[in-house]
Design an enzyme around this catalytic site. Structure first.
Site, short mmCIF file in Angstrom:
data_model
loop_
_atom_site.label_atom_id
_atom_site.label_comp_id
_atom_site.label_asym_id
_atom_site.label_seq_id
_atom_site.Cartn_x
_atom_site.Cartn_y
_atom_site.Cartn_z
N ASP A 42 7.95 61.30 142.00
CA ASP A 42 8.08 61.88 141.39
C ASP A 42 9.51 61.90 140.50
O ASP A 42 8.74 62.72 139.31
CB ASP A 42 9.67 62.68 142.70
CG ASP A 42 8.43 63.71 143.55
OD1 ASP A 42 7.02 64.02 143.89
OD2 ASP A 42 9.44 64.28 144.47
N HIS B 66 2.19 65.62 147.39
CA HIS B 66 3.82 64.94 147.28
C HIS B 66 3.79 64.05 146.99
O HIS B 66 2.67 63.00 146.81
CB HIS B 66 4.72 65.66 148.49
CG HIS B 66 4.49 67.47 148.49
ND1 HIS B 66 4.37 67.93 149.54
CD2 HIS B 66 4.95 68.06 147.93
CE1 HIS B 66 3.58 69.24 149.62
NE2 HIS B 66 4.88 69.79 148.96
C1 LIG Z 1 8.61 65.76 148.19
C2 LIG Z 1 8.66 66.24 146.99
C3 LIG Z 1 9.23 68.18 147.29
C4 LIG Z 1 10.57 67.71 148.00
C5 LIG Z 1 10.87 69.58 147.58
C6 LIG Z 1 11.58 70.08 148.70
C7 LIG Z 1 12.81 69.69 147.55
C8 LIG Z 1 11.88 72.00 149.19
C9 LIG Z 1 10.64 71.77 149.58
C10 LIG Z 1 10.71 73.06 150.15
C11 LIG Z 1 12.49 73.49 150.13
C12 LIG Z 1 12.30 75.01 151.23
C13 LIG Z 1 11.80 76.06 151.73
O1 LIG Z 1 11.63 76.48 150.55
C14 LIG Z 1 12.88 77.32 152.66
C15 LIG Z 1 14.18 77.15 152.14
C16 LIG Z 1 14.04 78.18 151.45
C17 LIG Z 1 15.31 78.30 150.59
O2 LIG Z 1 14.79 79.31 149.85
C18 LIG Z 1 16.32 77.01 150.05
C19 LIG Z 1 16.21 75.62 150.90
C20 LIG Z 1 14.33 75.39 151.58
C21 LIG Z 1 15.34 74.77 153.31
C22 LIG Z 1 14.21 74.72 150.80
C23 LIG Z 1 14.95 73.20 150.15
C24 LIG Z 1 14.40 72.41 149.08
O3 LIG Z 1 14.20 73.08 147.93
C25 LIG Z 1 12.79 72.11 150.10
C26 LIG Z 1 12.43 71.35 151.67
C27 LIG Z 1 7.34 66.81 145.62
O4 LIG Z 1 6.92 65.52 146.31
S1 LIG Z 1 7.92 67.64 144.56
C28 LIG Z 1 6.32 67.42 144.08
C29 LIG Z 1 4.43 68.05 143.91
N1 LIG Z 1 3.78 68.35 143.86
C30 LIG Z 1 3.89 68.42 142.25
O5 LIG Z 1 4.73 68.98 141.96
C31 LIG Z 1 2.16 68.33 141.60
C32 LIG Z 1 1.93 69.65 141.23
N2 LIG Z 1 1.74 70.11 141.83
C33 LIG Z 1 1.02 70.96 142.28
O6 LIG Z 1 0.21 69.98 143.22
C34 LIG Z 1 1.20 72.35 143.30
O7 LIG Z 1 1.87 73.51 142.21
C35 LIG Z 1 1.53 72.46 144.56
C36 LIG Z 1 3.20 71.62 144.84
C37 LIG Z 1 1.36 71.58 145.59
C38 LIG Z 1 2.70 73.18 145.32
O8 LIG Z 1 1.23 74.22 145.28
P1 LIG Z 1 1.02 76.28 145.86
O9 LIG Z 1 -0.54 76.42 146.52
O10 LIG Z 1 2.50 76.60 146.17
O11 LIG Z 1 0.90 76.70 143.95
P2 LIG Z 1 0.00 75.83 142.60
O12 LIG Z 1 -1.50 75.80 143.42
O13 LIG Z 1 0.18 74.71 141.62
O14 LIG Z 1 -0.07 77.95 141.52
C39 LIG Z 1 1.53 78.37 141.25
C40 LIG Z 1 1.15 79.97 141.75
O15 LIG Z 1 2.16 80.50 141.65
C41 LIG Z 1 2.24 80.74 140.28
N3 LIG Z 1 3.07 81.64 139.39
C42 LIG Z 1 4.20 80.76 138.98
N4 LIG Z 1 5.61 80.91 138.14
C43 LIG Z 1 4.73 82.65 138.38
C44 LIG Z 1 5.50 83.85 138.23
N5 LIG Z 1 7.12 83.28 137.55
N6 LIG Z 1 5.05 85.02 137.92
C45 LIG Z 1 4.11 84.78 138.98
N7 LIG Z 1 3.79 83.94 139.61
C46 LIG Z 1 3.88 82.34 139.24
C47 LIG Z 1 0.95 80.03 140.07
O16 LIG Z 1 -0.13 81.81 139.36
C48 LIG Z 1 0.36 80.11 141.04
O17 LIG Z 1 -0.47 81.41 141.17
P3 LIG Z 1 -1.50 80.85 142.54
O18 LIG Z 1 -2.11 79.91 143.79
O19 LIG Z 1 -2.39 82.93 142.86
O20 LIG Z 1 -3.07 79.98 141.08
#
Ligand SMILES: C[C@H](CCC[C@@H](C)[C@H]1CC[C@H]2[C@@H]3[C@H](O)C[C@@H]4C[C@H](O)CC[C@]4(C)[C@H]3C[C@H](O)[C@]12C)C(=O)SCCNC(=O)CCNC(=O)[C@H](O)C(C)(C)COP(=O)(O)OP(=O)(O)OC[C@H]1O[C@@H](n2cnc3c(N)ncnc32)[C@H](O)[C@@H]1OP(=O)(O)O
Length: 382
Positions: free
Chosen positions: A152, A122
């Site tokens: 970010d 992050h």
């Molecule tokens: C400090 C910031 C982050 C702040 C975020 C906060 C604002 C939010 C974080 C948590 C949230 C809360 C939480 O969710 C609980 C509540 C939920 C409710 O709905 C709302 C209120 C909540 C309290 C909610 C409130 C807020 O929203 C939060 C507090 C940052 O620094 S952001 C920067 C992050 N880093 C990056 O973006 C760098 C690049 N990305 C990555 O490194 C990774 O994506 C990451 C971020 C580490 C996540 O890793 P993850 O393992 O989860 O994902 P990936 O490995 O990337 O793989 C994605 C998988 O998803 C599949 N996929 C994607 N789209 C689809 C689709 N349409 N259909 C099916 N599948 C899909 C994809 O195929 C991948 O699958 P696999 O893992 O099988 O390959």
């Protein structure tokens, strides 16, 4: 608007890619956010002006639909860990073969190569890796991240949007798309070029929090006022510093020289004592209209009603009465025109978009029945 006619497919992510997509939408691009199916609520609070399509990319049909959308788009913006898109069969080689004009923007923490490329992370990790975090914080205290702004949004969203606009511009000459590898570590480090390059003139020679621009200098800091609010002081140049002293009612002759590092702690205590004697509003009255470089530290509640921001219309209110900053910068002929409608619900525009991209309604119904897509149409209120 400047980006009218540009079609962007944004894969739903956490914060940096959503803001990048919102900037493009604010300036006129048509941005379609691809959401997962079976998700109750979007995490995207940077969704202004976007449409949402809910697509299950874990099905071959879902992948085929996305490929069809990308063939007729200008930009795809993906925020996943390295390798995720390739695993889905949506990697850049494939998509660029199908649409050689496509700009494929990959916004990640560590970039597409190197030992950390597949690691989760992050903002705080990325600024730590950029070297910047080591310089952020107060004297004798640990490093502090300034919210999640630097990696970010500045290093991530902004540099990625810049890359997209550069690639769009270059495409007008070459007719070709390209891949953008936007790493937040590198983007943040690049934002820090001034810090890097000003080391040569000794600007950062002292420890963290003891230099001119990191809270070390008395004339570049914040001060608490009598009502518990704060004023920001940025009186660097001698002529502005003199105006600061005048406003505070201090005499140069009674004080150590401005640039005497050893006297900075003592000078700070003098300024602290002064600022504590009046309220923020009183100090604002004293310094407004001068070149002392002293301004109130406005809270979110105060900011849009401040006369300067009010006159410029720097904040907008959407139809849900939510206030937020208007897009910047202001372009004279083709300014942004931010959408004031409510943010899209997940899948709100699935049918509309698929029809627009040439899918037949019969196929759309079959995809819904098979769970490949979801539509979320508003229920009419009677
Ligand atoms: C400090 C910031 C982050 C702040 C975020 C906060 C604002 C939010 C974080 C948590 C949230 C809360 C939480 O969710 C609980 C509540 C939920 C409710 O709905 C709302 C209120 C909540 C309290 C909610 C409130 C807020 O929203 C939060 C507090 C940052 O620094 S952001 C920067 C992050 N880093 C990056 O973006 C760098 C690049 N990305 C990555 O490194 C990774 O994506 C990451 C971020 C580490 C996540 O890793 P993850 O393992 O989860 O994902 P990936 O490995 O990337 O793989 C994605 C998988 O998803 C599949 N996929 C994607 N789209 C689809 C689709 N349409 N259909 C099916 N599948 C899909 C994809 O195929 C991948 O699958 P696999 O893992 O099988 O390959």
């Amino acid at each position: 608007m400047a980006l009218a006619g540009i079609r962007v497919i944004e894969l739903a992510g956490l914060a940096p890619a959503p803001f990048c997509g919102m900037m493009l939408a604010d300036f006129g691009a048509s941005v379609i956010r691809v959401d997962r199916t079976k998700v109750a609520m979007s995490l995207d609070n940077q969704a202004r002006g976007k449409r949402s399509v809910a697509l299950n990319l874990k099905t071959p049909e879902g992948v085929a639909i996305l490929r069809k959308l990308c063939v007729r788009s200008d930009v795809v913006l993906e925020p996943y860990r390295k390798g995720v898109m390739e695993k889905l069969g949506l990697g850049p080689e494939k998509l660029l073969k199908e649409n050689p004009r496509l700009i494929y923007a990959r916004l990640t923490g560590y970039g597409q190569s190197g030992p950390y490329a597949t690691a989760a992370g992050h903002d705080i990790n990325y600024i730590a890796m950029s070297g910047l975090l080591s310089r952020l914080g107060r004297h004798k205290d640990k490093p502090y991240a300034p919210l999640n702004l630097v990696a970010d949004f500045a290093g991530g969203s902004l540099t990625c949007a810049f890359g997209i606009v550069l690639a769009l511009l270059e495409r007008t000459r070459s007719g070709q798309g390209q891949i953008i590898d936007a790493s937040m570590v590198e983007g943040a480090a690049y934002m820090g070029s001034f810090v890097w390059k000003s080391r040569a003139i000794g600007m950062w020679e002292r420890g963290r929090g003891q230099n001119m621009l990191d809270g070390g200098a008395p004339f570049y800091d914040t001060y608490q006022t009598a009502d518990g609010k704060h004023m920001a002081v940025g009186a660097i140049e001698p002529q502005f510093y003199q105006q600061l002293l005048r406003g505070l009612g201090l005499d140069t002759a009674d004080l150590p020289p401005q640039m005497s590092f050893d006297h900075w702690p003592e000078l700070k205590r003098v300024f602290e004592g002064c600022f504590a004697t009046k309220t923020q509003a009183e100090w604002t009255d004293i310094f407004d209209g001068t070149d002392a470089c002293v301004t109130p530290v406005l809270s979110f509640d105060q900011v849009s009603s401040h006369p300067h921001n009010k006159e410029r219309g720097s904040f907008v209110t959407d139809c849900g009465e939510d206030e937020s900053p208007r897009p910047a910068p202001v372009l004279s002929r083709t300014p942004a025109d931010p959408c004031l409608a409510l943010d899209p619900r997940i899948g709100q525009h699935t049918c509309e978009v698929l029809e627009e991209y040439g899918f037949k309604s019969e196929d759309i119904d079959n995809f819904v029945a098979a769970g490949v897509i979801e539509r979320n149409v508003p229920v009419a209120k009677l």
